[in-house]
Design an enzyme around this catalytic site. Sequence first.
Site, short mmCIF file in Angstrom:
data_model
loop_
_atom_site.label_atom_id
_atom_site.label_comp_id
_atom_site.label_asym_id
_atom_site.label_seq_id
_atom_site.Cartn_x
_atom_site.Cartn_y
_atom_site.Cartn_z
N HIS A 75 0.83 -1.21 0.00
CA HIS A 75 0.00 0.00 0.00
C HIS A 75 0.86 1.25 0.00
CE1 HIS A 75 0.34 0.81 4.42
NE2 HIS A 75 0.36 -0.50 4.54
N ASP A 105 6.29 1.20 6.55
CA ASP A 105 4.96 0.60 6.40
C ASP A 105 4.18 1.48 5.43
OD1 ASP A 105 2.40 -0.35 6.62
OD2 ASP A 105 2.12 0.29 8.70
N GLU A 138 -5.18 1.87 2.73
CA GLU A 138 -5.11 0.63 3.52
C GLU A 138 -5.30 0.92 4.99
OE1 GLU A 138 -3.45 -2.82 5.73
OE2 GLU A 138 -2.91 -0.72 5.90
N GLU A 139 -4.70 2.02 5.44
CA GLU A 139 -4.67 2.31 6.88
C GLU A 139 -6.02 2.77 7.43
OE1 GLU A 139 -2.23 1.47 8.61
OE2 GLU A 139 -0.37 1.62 7.48
N ASP A 162 3.50 -6.81 3.98
CA ASP A 162 3.03 -5.80 4.94
C ASP A 162 2.79 -6.40 6.31
OD1 ASP A 162 2.16 -3.37 5.91
OD2 ASP A 162 0.15 -3.53 5.08
N HIS A 343 3.67 2.88 12.88
CA HIS A 343 2.60 3.75 13.37
C HIS A 343 3.07 4.59 14.56
CE1 HIS A 343 -0.84 1.19 11.42
NE2 HIS A 343 0.20 1.34 10.62
#
Length: 375
Positions: A75, A105, A138-139, A162, A343
């Site tokens: 992503h 990420d 995606e997130e 991922d 994150h």
Amino acid sequence: MNKDRLVNQFMDMVKIDSETGYERDMADYLLKTFKEMDIEATEDDTQEKTGYGAGNILVRLKGDASKAPVYFTVHMDTVAPGKGVKPSIDGDYIISDGTTILGADDKAGIAALIEAIYTIKESNMAHGDVEIVITVGEESGLVGAKAFDTSKLNSKFGYAIDSTGTVGTVVTTAPTQSRIVVDIHGKKAHAGVAPENGISAINIAARAISQMKLGRIDPETTANIGRFEGGTATNVVTDHVHLLAEARSLDSDKMEAQSAHMKETFENAAREMGGSADVSIEVMYAALNAPDDSEVVRTAVKAIENIDRTADLISLGGGSDGNVFAGAGIGTAILGLGYENIHTTEEKMPIEELVKITELVVEIIKVQNDKEVRA
Ligand SMILES: [Zn+2]
């Protein structure tokens, strides 16, 4: 493989802002990059539908048409704070300046795929078709992947790149999840003057929840009430409460049964107490369940051994784009690529893992090509 080019490619990409919903610059960069590499890359038409910054990008590396194709998905969006990332090399790691995430990420996965294509082309390695889907959103609920038309893929299996865990980690099971939205309606009354004229929505919800199976249901299944809101003052019998809940399971039948149990329990309690319950259940994503003897897992394990790592087959507690493709019937496993502290502003990427995930992609394509010609 050219390690410096790989690291530079990764550092270039993390400098491009692409927080979820604002993927335009990253999408344009990718389209330009693949064009310069003379690789077919097209943006799909889902942007209008999703309202996100771009559509998904489908990349096709054409190869020997007599071989079975394999697909990869990564992503292009990142979580916040992801604007103005300033990457640097700190020993064995690539890090941000600490005010933003790094964006490994999932840009480490994208960098690995680009370098894998360079490596394959430069070494004239034999390969079948390789399909790559680079998603948006995606997130924030797998929005791009859900909108993607999977009939565009010819591959019967492939990999999402991922996951946490060093290279060699293969996620073979991840749960399906429902989102349950509940509105309980009672009847308003003055709590001091005439409580008997009221029906408390709080009491209905409390009774239902006390009768509900929640938490760990069985080794594969969990359920939770995550939000409970409503009411005003102590002298008012509350006529409405709003709840958000979820159920997850590696087995979709069990997830559906648990969700139905929660809905029925709210409805029964409301009926018994003279109120009503509106309960909606939405399946957020399908389960990902790749058996150990499936082609997707066997191919990954062989490729991992070939790059001198040990395969570690694991189960995850949450969903990712891989679940969406698996739910569409395309055998999918998720590969660990070694990013750390994702994150967070402490996110970092071990350079060795960036190299190893690139090697793994090349090796998977090689293992796939070395198989018998498809029937
Ligand atoms: Zn990710």
